[in-house]
Write an enzyme that holds these catalytic residues in place. Structure first.
Site, PDB file in Angstrom:
ATOM      1  N   LYS A 180       1.013  -1.179   0.106  1.00  0.00           N
ATOM      2  CA  LYS A 180       0.046   0.073   0.006  1.00  0.00           C
ATOM      3  C   LYS A 180       0.955   1.280   0.004  1.00  0.00           C
ATOM      4  CE  LYS A 180      -1.934  -0.629   4.176  1.00  0.00           C
ATOM      5  NZ  LYS A 180      -1.299  -1.875   4.487  1.00  0.00           N
ATOM      6  N   ARG A 204      -7.910   1.550  10.241  1.00  0.00           N
ATOM      7  CA  ARG A 204      -7.492   0.143  10.538  1.00  0.00           C
ATOM      8  C   ARG A 204      -8.477  -0.354  11.639  1.00  0.00           C
ATOM      9  NH1 ARG A 204      -1.748   0.880   9.429  1.00  0.00           N
ATOM     10  NH2 ARG A 204      -0.619  -1.223   9.470  1.00  0.00           N
ATOM     11  N   ARG A 221      11.960  -7.205   4.401  1.00  0.00           N
ATOM     12  CA  ARG A 221      12.044  -5.662   3.882  1.00  0.00           C
ATOM     13  C   ARG A 221      13.344  -4.992   4.697  1.00  0.00           C
ATOM     14  NH1 ARG A 221       6.506  -2.589   4.300  1.00  0.00           N
ATOM     15  NH2 ARG A 221       6.597  -2.992   6.637  1.00  0.00           N
ATOM     16  N   ARG A 259      13.025  -2.918  10.444  1.00  0.00           N
ATOM     17  CA  ARG A 259      12.301  -2.449  11.378  1.00  0.00           C
ATOM     18  C   ARG A 259      11.834  -3.535  12.572  1.00  0.00           C
ATOM     19  NH1 ARG A 259       7.285   0.294   7.775  1.00  0.00           N
ATOM     20  NH2 ARG A 259       6.074  -0.830   9.604  1.00  0.00           N
ATOM     21  N   ARG A 315       0.928  -8.711  13.816  1.00  0.00           N
ATOM     22  CA  ARG A 315       0.415  -7.499  12.835  1.00  0.00           C
ATOM     23  C   ARG A 315      -0.586  -8.251  12.196  1.00  0.00           C
ATOM     24  NH1 ARG A 315       5.332  -5.140   9.891  1.00  0.00           N
ATOM     25  NH2 ARG A 315       3.816  -3.604   9.002  1.00  0.00           N
TER      26      ARG A 315
HETATM   27  P1  AMP Z   1       2.466   0.613   8.790  1.00  0.00           P
HETATM   28  O1  AMP Z   1       3.655   1.258   8.475  1.00  0.00           O
HETATM   29  O2  AMP Z   1       1.358   1.091   8.195  1.00  0.00           O
HETATM   30  O3  AMP Z   1       2.477  -0.686   8.821  1.00  0.00           O
HETATM   31  O4  AMP Z   1       2.112   1.164  10.351  1.00  0.00           O
HETATM   32  C1  AMP Z   1       3.205   0.536  11.294  1.00  0.00           C
HETATM   33  C2  AMP Z   1       2.654   0.668  12.894  1.00  0.00           C
HETATM   34  O5  AMP Z   1       2.131   1.767  13.203  1.00  0.00           O
HETATM   35  C3  AMP Z   1       1.304  -0.381  12.936  1.00  0.00           C
HETATM   36  O6  AMP Z   1       1.581  -1.709  13.215  1.00  0.00           O
HETATM   37  C4  AMP Z   1       0.820   0.136  14.219  1.00  0.00           C
HETATM   38  O7  AMP Z   1       1.142  -0.123  15.172  1.00  0.00           O
HETATM   39  C5  AMP Z   1       0.882   1.922  14.111  1.00  0.00           C
HETATM   40  N1  AMP Z   1      -0.402   2.013  12.926  1.00  0.00           N
HETATM   41  C6  AMP Z   1      -0.151   2.646  11.841  1.00  0.00           C
HETATM   42  N2  AMP Z   1      -1.583   3.207  11.579  1.00  0.00           N
HETATM   43  C7  AMP Z   1      -2.318   2.902  12.740  1.00  0.00           C
HETATM   44  C8  AMP Z   1      -3.568   2.930  12.625  1.00  0.00           C
HETATM   45  N3  AMP Z   1      -4.474   3.400  11.649  1.00  0.00           N
HETATM   46  N4  AMP Z   1      -4.178   2.650  13.913  1.00  0.00           N
HETATM   47  C9  AMP Z   1      -3.490   2.088  14.964  1.00  0.00           C
HETATM   48  N5  AMP Z   1      -2.009   1.868  14.741  1.00  0.00           N
HETATM   49  C10 AMP Z   1      -1.466   2.258  13.572  1.00  0.00           C
END
Ligand code: AMP
Length: 218
Positions: free
Chosen positions: A13, A88, A127, A160, A171
């Protein structure tokens, strides 16, 4: 163009959101990027979020909703936006709906990125990310030139914390339980487009372009 990119972590995404934002000159709003920036800057919000993120758990709704509200209120989002990684949860989706209704700027489309679980695990575990400029690479599918430093800025690449095996499991579980219900939520609102996101970045971009082109003025 006001769109949401939905899908499990690791479906691509973020990569596609960058390209769509550049192509259609709209703002990319990634809650993951905003949270990582807060963690890097060691703000109060970043310190609160870090633990949740490292474990692969969701940061509390109130925190991310606040972040997105700020971005939507910013003039830079007036021409449109791609939301990457938000909403989310159903509560986040409801709050987004309220904010956009108040601004009389409803969503045009929600695109659900579909990739098999096996491929997601391969993509996430391989990654590597640049801690300085946030560029991402993949040990197998998109390695950096040297294999360990960033092509863009030369920084040493890292994995990461949330791309490590235990966090990946969490996740994916969190996605199934809390985020996947949004597919039905937006399906019921007749906003959903399904996208096969298992191909190359270019192939997926082409398909995505086809889905989104009707919602732009270009
Ligand atoms: P991402 O880079 O989108 O995979 O986000 C990394 C981490 O940030 C996720 O695993 C969550 O811990 C947090 N995070 C990102 N977006 C959200 C969201 N909309 N709601 C809650 N936690 C979020």
């Amino acid at each position: 163009m006001r769109v949401v990119f939905l899908g499990a972590p690791g479906v691509g995404k973020g990569t596609q959101a960058d390209r769509i934002a550049a192509q259609f000159k709209v703002l990319k709003i990634s809650t993951g990027d905003l949270l990582r920036e807060a963690v890097r800057n060691q703000t109060a919000l970043g310190i609160e979020a870090k633990n949740f993120m490292d474990q692969g758990k969701l940061v509390p709704d109130s925190v991310v909703i606040g972040l997105v509200r700020n971005k939507l209120a910013d003039p830079s989002s007036a021409k449109g936006f791609v939301l990457d990684g938000f909403p989310r949860t159903v509560l986040q989706a409801e709050e987004l709906g309220k904010a956009l209704k108040a601004a009389q700027a409803p969503l045009d489309r929600v695109v659900n990125f579909e990739v098999s679980r096996e491929d997601i695990i391969k993509r996430l575990s391989g990654r590597r990310s640049c801690p300085k400029c946030q560029a991402t690479f993949h040990v197998e599918f998109a390695p950096s030139k040297t294999g360990h430093t960033c092509d863009r800025c030369g920084e040493v690449l890292v994995q990461r914390n949330d791309d490590k095996p235990e966090a990946i499991e969490t996740r994916l579980k969190v996605y199934e339980e809390q985020t996947a219900p949004l597919i039905k939520y937006y399906g019921n609102q007749r906003l959903l487009s399904q996208l096969n996101a298992s191909g190359s970045v270019d192939t997926v971009f082409e398909a995505l372009f086809g889905v989104l082109a009707p919602y732009t003025k270009i």
